[in-house]
Design a protein around this motif. Structure first.
Motif, PDB file in Angstrom:
ATOM      1  N   HIS A  47      27.210  49.271  54.407  1.00  0.00           N
ATOM      2  CA  HIS A  47      25.710  48.938  54.337  1.00  0.00           C
ATOM      3  C   HIS A  47      25.307  47.892  54.657  1.00  0.00           C
ATOM      4  O   HIS A  47      24.966  46.608  54.959  1.00  0.00           O
ATOM      5  N   ALA A  48      26.024  46.768  53.773  1.00  0.00           N
ATOM      6  CA  ALA A  48      26.372  45.079  53.222  1.00  0.00           C
ATOM      7  C   ALA A  48      27.392  44.009  54.941  1.00  0.00           C
ATOM      8  O   ALA A  48      26.802  43.431  55.040  1.00  0.00           O
ATOM      9  N   TYR A  49      27.642  45.161  55.399  1.00  0.00           N
ATOM     10  CA  TYR A  49      28.598  44.499  56.617  1.00  0.00           C
ATOM     11  C   TYR A  49      27.500  43.809  58.033  1.00  0.00           C
ATOM     12  O   TYR A  49      27.223  43.153  58.131  1.00  0.00           O
ATOM     13  N   PHE A  50      26.127  45.408  58.050  1.00  0.00           N
ATOM     14  CA  PHE A  50      25.719  44.860  58.860  1.00  0.00           C
ATOM     15  C   PHE A  50      24.824  44.752  58.461  1.00  0.00           C
ATOM     16  O   PHE A  50      23.901  44.058  59.039  1.00  0.00           O
ATOM     17  N   ASP A  51      24.437  44.206  56.882  1.00  0.00           N
ATOM     18  CA  ASP A  51      23.568  43.589  56.534  1.00  0.00           C
ATOM     19  C   ASP A  51      23.480  41.418  56.142  1.00  0.00           C
ATOM     20  O   ASP A  51      23.202  41.280  56.370  1.00  0.00           O
ATOM     21  N   GLY A  52      25.110  41.314  57.205  1.00  0.00           N
ATOM     22  CA  GLY A  52      25.804  40.247  57.499  1.00  0.00           C
ATOM     23  C   GLY A  52      26.455  39.725  56.513  1.00  0.00           C
ATOM     24  O   GLY A  52      26.973  38.882  56.758  1.00  0.00           O
ATOM     25  N   ALA A  53      27.306  40.159  54.911  1.00  0.00           N
ATOM     26  CA  ALA A  53      28.058  40.039  54.595  1.00  0.00           C
ATOM     27  C   ALA A  53      29.001  39.922  55.062  1.00  0.00           C
ATOM     28  O   ALA A  53      30.047  40.017  55.869  1.00  0.00           O
ATOM     29  N   ALA A  54      29.665  38.996  54.146  1.00  0.00           N
ATOM     30  CA  ALA A  54      31.031  37.962  55.100  1.00  0.00           C
ATOM     31  C   ALA A  54      32.457  39.067  55.069  1.00  0.00           C
ATOM     32  O   ALA A  54      32.668  39.082  55.803  1.00  0.00           O
ATOM     33  N   GLU A  55      32.881  39.571  53.812  1.00  0.00           N
ATOM     34  CA  GLU A  55      33.951  40.243  53.665  1.00  0.00           C
ATOM     35  C   GLU A  55      33.933  40.994  53.058  1.00  0.00           C
ATOM     36  O   GLU A  55      34.392  41.582  51.622  1.00  0.00           O
ATOM     37  N   PRO A  56      32.638  42.531  53.402  1.00  0.00           N
ATOM     38  CA  PRO A  56      32.301  42.988  51.889  1.00  0.00           C
ATOM     39  C   PRO A  56      33.857  44.308  51.994  1.00  0.00           C
ATOM     40  O   PRO A  56      33.616  45.259  50.787  1.00  0.00           O
ATOM     41  N   PHE A  57      34.144  44.183  53.025  1.00  0.00           N
ATOM     42  CA  PHE A  57      35.659  45.527  52.948  1.00  0.00           C
ATOM     43  C   PHE A  57      36.796  45.003  51.508  1.00  0.00           C
ATOM     44  O   PHE A  57      37.491  45.973  52.024  1.00  0.00           O
ATOM     45  N   ALA A  58      36.596  43.862  51.604  1.00  0.00           N
ATOM     46  CA  ALA A  58      38.335  42.940  51.029  1.00  0.00           C
ATOM     47  C   ALA A  58      38.914  43.263  50.324  1.00  0.00           C
ATOM     48  O   ALA A  58      40.019  44.480  49.927  1.00  0.00           O
ATOM     49  N   ASP A  59      38.328  44.787  49.112  1.00  0.00           N
ATOM     50  CA  ASP A  59      38.911  45.383  47.755  1.00  0.00           C
ATOM     51  C   ASP A  59      38.479  46.429  48.330  1.00  0.00           C
ATOM     52  O   ASP A  59      38.697  47.494  47.268  1.00  0.00           O
ATOM     53  N   LEU A  60      38.490  47.496  49.489  1.00  0.00           N
ATOM     54  CA  LEU A  60      38.245  48.789  49.563  1.00  0.00           C
ATOM     55  C   LEU A  60      39.854  48.818  50.153  1.00  0.00           C
ATOM     56  O   LEU A  60      40.995  48.504  51.165  1.00  0.00           O
ATOM     57  N   PRO A  61      40.299  49.723  49.037  1.00  0.00           N
ATOM     58  CA  PRO A  61      42.043  50.159  49.200  1.00  0.00           C
ATOM     59  C   PRO A  61      41.607  51.372  50.542  1.00  0.00           C
ATOM     60  O   PRO A  61      40.811  51.908  50.725  1.00  0.00           O
ATOM     61  N   LEU A  62      42.982  50.808  50.900  1.00  0.00           N
ATOM     62  CA  LEU A  62      42.771  51.602  53.083  1.00  0.00           C
ATOM     63  C   LEU A  62      44.588  52.008  52.942  1.00  0.00           C
ATOM     64  O   LEU A  62      45.332  51.575  52.415  1.00  0.00           O
TER      65      LEU A  62
END
Length: 147
Positions: A47-62
């Motif tokens: 949701h933050a990504y679609f709202d324009g946040a720059a790097e909301p996925f940086a700390d997600l473990p993938l």
């Protein structure tokens, strides 16, 4: 495997978790809905990504399942900043591979949007996209990022 679906501008997107890491993002509604803390955090990041946040996925473990080469390509894609693109050929040069092999790895990306394969383009145009509505989805994501 726990899954949780989010309603986004691209429609329903389902995230899957395994062993404490995000392993997939799929278009459509997942069959099983389990709101684990990680999946809730990942949905909030979407949701933050679609709202324009720059790097909301940086700390997600993938932990995407793939070959060693595919993982190298996916890591390189994650290094492309929001609002920027790189061509298949540029990534291929960096990885000492071919543009075709990079394109195949992009198409096999199990966590699109979060691993931003949409930021990889052809030398003379948009290139393909295997998620959602194909090229229209890629154009939407690049437009959202103003790339």
């Amino acid at each position: 495997m726990p899954q949780l679906t989010a309603l986004t501008p691209l429609g329903e997107l389902t995230l899957s978790e395994e062993d404490g890491a995000i392993v997939a993002l799929d278009w459509g509604r997942g069959r099983d809905q389990t709101a684990t803390p990680l999946l809730q955090r990942a949905i909030a990041a979407l949701h933050a990504y679609f709202d324009g946040a720059a790097e909301p996925f940086a700390d997600l473990p993938l932990n995407p399942a793939g070959t060693a080469f595919q993982r190298r390509v996916w890591t390189a894609m994650r290094a492309i900043p929001r609002g920027r693109t790189r061509s298949y050929g540029e990534l291929a040069r960096d990885l000492r591979s071919s543009a075709r092999a990079v394109g195949a790895a992009c198409g096999a990306n199990p966590i699109p949007v979060i691993i931003p394969c949409h930021r990889v383009t052809g030398a003379r145009g948009l290139g393909g996209y295997s998620g959602g509505d194909g090229a229209a989805t890629k154009r939407y994501l690049l437009g959202l990022e103003q790339a």
